[in-house]
Scaffold this active site. Structure first.
Site, PDB file in Angstrom:
ATOM      1  N   LYS A  66       0.835  -1.201   0.000  1.00 19.65           N
ATOM      2  CA  LYS A  66       0.000   0.000   0.000  1.00 19.65           C
ATOM      3  C   LYS A  66       0.871   1.253   0.000  1.00 19.65           C
ATOM      4  O   LYS A  66       1.886   1.317   0.698  1.00 19.65           O
ATOM      5  CB  LYS A  66      -0.912  -0.023   1.228  1.00 19.65           C
ATOM      6  CG  LYS A  66      -1.928   1.113   1.297  1.00 19.65           C
ATOM      7  CD  LYS A  66      -2.820   0.945   2.513  1.00 19.65           C
ATOM      8  CE  LYS A  66      -3.844   2.059   2.621  1.00 19.65           C
ATOM      9  NZ  LYS A  66      -4.732   1.873   3.800  1.00 19.65           N
ATOM     10  N   SER A 141      -9.253   2.579   2.635  1.00 19.63           N
ATOM     11  CA  SER A 141      -8.236   3.212   1.807  1.00 19.63           C
ATOM     12  C   SER A 141      -7.263   2.233   1.149  1.00 19.63           C
ATOM     13  O   SER A 141      -6.392   2.635   0.386  1.00 19.63           O
ATOM     14  CB  SER A 141      -7.437   4.211   2.644  1.00 19.63           C
ATOM     15  OG  SER A 141      -6.770   3.547   3.710  1.00 19.63           O
ATOM     16  N   SER A 165     -10.208   0.533   6.777  1.00 20.94           N
ATOM     17  CA  SER A 165      -9.509   0.790   5.521  1.00 20.94           C
ATOM     18  C   SER A 165      -8.975  -0.436   4.802  1.00 20.94           C
ATOM     19  O   SER A 165      -8.715  -0.369   3.603  1.00 20.94           O
ATOM     20  CB  SER A 165      -8.359   1.777   5.743  1.00 20.94           C
ATOM     21  OG  SER A 165      -8.853   3.090   5.858  1.00 20.94           O
TER      22      SER A 165
END
Length: 428
Positions: A66, A141, A165
């Site tokens: 990520k 996210s 997320s």
């Protein structure tokens, strides 16, 4: 299979590269790729296999990181124009762990600006589309990681989680996301995105297509790091994992809304249908809501503390370069008093205590993963559910952030599709 020489790390990476080059332009899951470095690592991994060297638990497995986690020599933007060209000199702790275990870092997966907001859109790279409908949101996210997994670009990916997320995109993309208990996967503090080292809200965790793969990755990234004040040393050895559970012995509570969250009626129907299919495998199943009084206020307050600590300086110096989610959260925090912050922390502590009492009667709690089906990513958030307007831009995430407040581990599992034909998930 790699250790048994049934699969070559070089051929596996080539397969992942071919798939990524075919599909990534459509979904925009990876935003930075370094095939040259990855191919060199795969060649080295193959030599180790042929030489009979000791192999780590992730040896030769491609992985997506990520874009909130620093990667040495590889651009890390945090989804922000402020860091558009930033190239870290050192890996973050998470990346160090997976490299040490033999994983091959392919690139960085998309995230909203600083991970804020549950829709993976930013001003640097644009939107990541849902693999089941690229015009719809993959949530966030950790949306880039979830999308990359769903279409088979990589077998493993990392995520991080405050208000869901890594769980939210797992639900919308039909993959597995696991939020560990705070401190189990260390996040060295202080750091750019975690200046409050004693806060239990933000954690890192594994994402994969199956629970077995997620467990494997979790066994590697879990550990002890004294730089994280919530970390502790009593953890399983690398490569170890839990054994199979006897479902017929489990006491299970199910809840459609945790007793406080707004949940779309269609999601409720999908959840009831899913529970009806699996209810008989457990020793005992009961419909019961935990006591989550004050959850909205607790999360708003503790989240605001984190955002002021993390982004307050950037807000003062570069407000015009920050997106609306960051600005809204910082300004909300700046309007709060010390009494407000104290009350938010008091409420979370009370929720934690009541949840412990609740779970004393059950082995697991199951609820829907998300409150609404995936919606167009051009719409950044949900304003109303079942015709009732929500209090904040993140209030549609009450199911995930409610469980965040309990400080318990939570896994998001794929559970078929909902009435709209999009992936449906459950949280446990």
């Amino acid at each position: 299979m790699i250790g048994a020489k049934q699969i070559s790390p070089v051929e596996l990476l080539a397969s992942c590269r071919a798939r990524t080059e075919q599909v990534n332009p459509k979904v925009n899951a990876f935003v930075t790729l370094d095939w040259g470095t990855a191919e060199a690592a795969a060649t080295s991994a193959e030599r180790m296999v042929r030489a009979g060297d000791r192999l780590g638990p992730l040896h030769g497995l491609p992985i997506g990181i990520k874009d909130l986690t620093p990667t040495s020599g590889m651009r890390t933007t945090y989804g922000s124009p402020l860091h558009r060209d930033f190239v870290p000199e050192a890996d973050g702790r998470l990346v160090t762990s997976v490299r040490k275990a033999g994983a091959i870092v392919v690139g960085k997966t998309n995230t909203p600006e600083f991970g804020a907001g549950a829709n993976t859109v930013n001003a640097v790279f644009g939107a990541t589309g849902n693999p089941f409908d690229v015009e719809k949101t993959c949530a966030g996210s950790s949306g880039g990681s979830a999308a990359a997994l769903a279409v088979g670009m990589v077998p493993l990916a990392t995520g991080s989680d405050m208000g869901g997320s890594l769980r939210n995109p797992a639900a919308y993309c039909g993959v597995v996301g696991f939020r560990p208990s705070p401190g189990v996967v260390p996040g060295p503090a202080p750091s750019l995105l975690r200046p409050l080292g004693f806060s239990p809200l933000s954690v890192d965790g594994p994402m994969a297509r199956t629970t077995a793969d997620a467990t494997l990755l979790f066994s590697v990234i879990a550990g002890y790091d004294p730089r994280d004040p919530l970390s502790f040393p009593a953890l399983p050895a690398q490569g170890a994992g839990p054994g199979p559970a006897d479902l017929a012995s489990l006491r299970v509570a199910i809840s459609e809304d945790l007793g406080f969250a707004h949940v779309d009626q269609g999601i409720r129907r999908s959840f009831r249908a899913a529970m009806n299919c699996i209810k008989d495998v457990f020793a005992h199943l009961e419909e019961r809501d935990p006591d989550m009084r004050g959850a909205d206020e607790a999360f708003e307050g503790t989240r605001a503390l984190s955002f002021v600590a993390t982004h307050g300086e950037s807000y003062r110096a570069h407000r015009e370069m920050l997106g609306p989610n960051i600005v809204a959260n910082v300004e909300q925090g700046l309007q709060m008093s010390l009494a407000d912050a104290a009350e938010a922390m008091r409420l979370q502590t009370a929720i934690y205590g009541r949840f412990l009492d609740f779970m004393a009667g059950y082995d697991i709690l199951i609820c829907p993963a998300m409150s609404v089906p995936p919606f167009p990513h051009a719409k950044l958030y949900v304003e109303a559910i079942n015709g009732e307007r929500l209090r904040t831009y993140f209030h549609w995430l009450a199911l995930p952030y409610g469980l965040t407040l309990t400080a318990h581990p939570v896994v998001c599992l794929p559970c078929g599709r909902d009435a709209t034909g999009m992936p449906f998930g459950i949280r446990s």
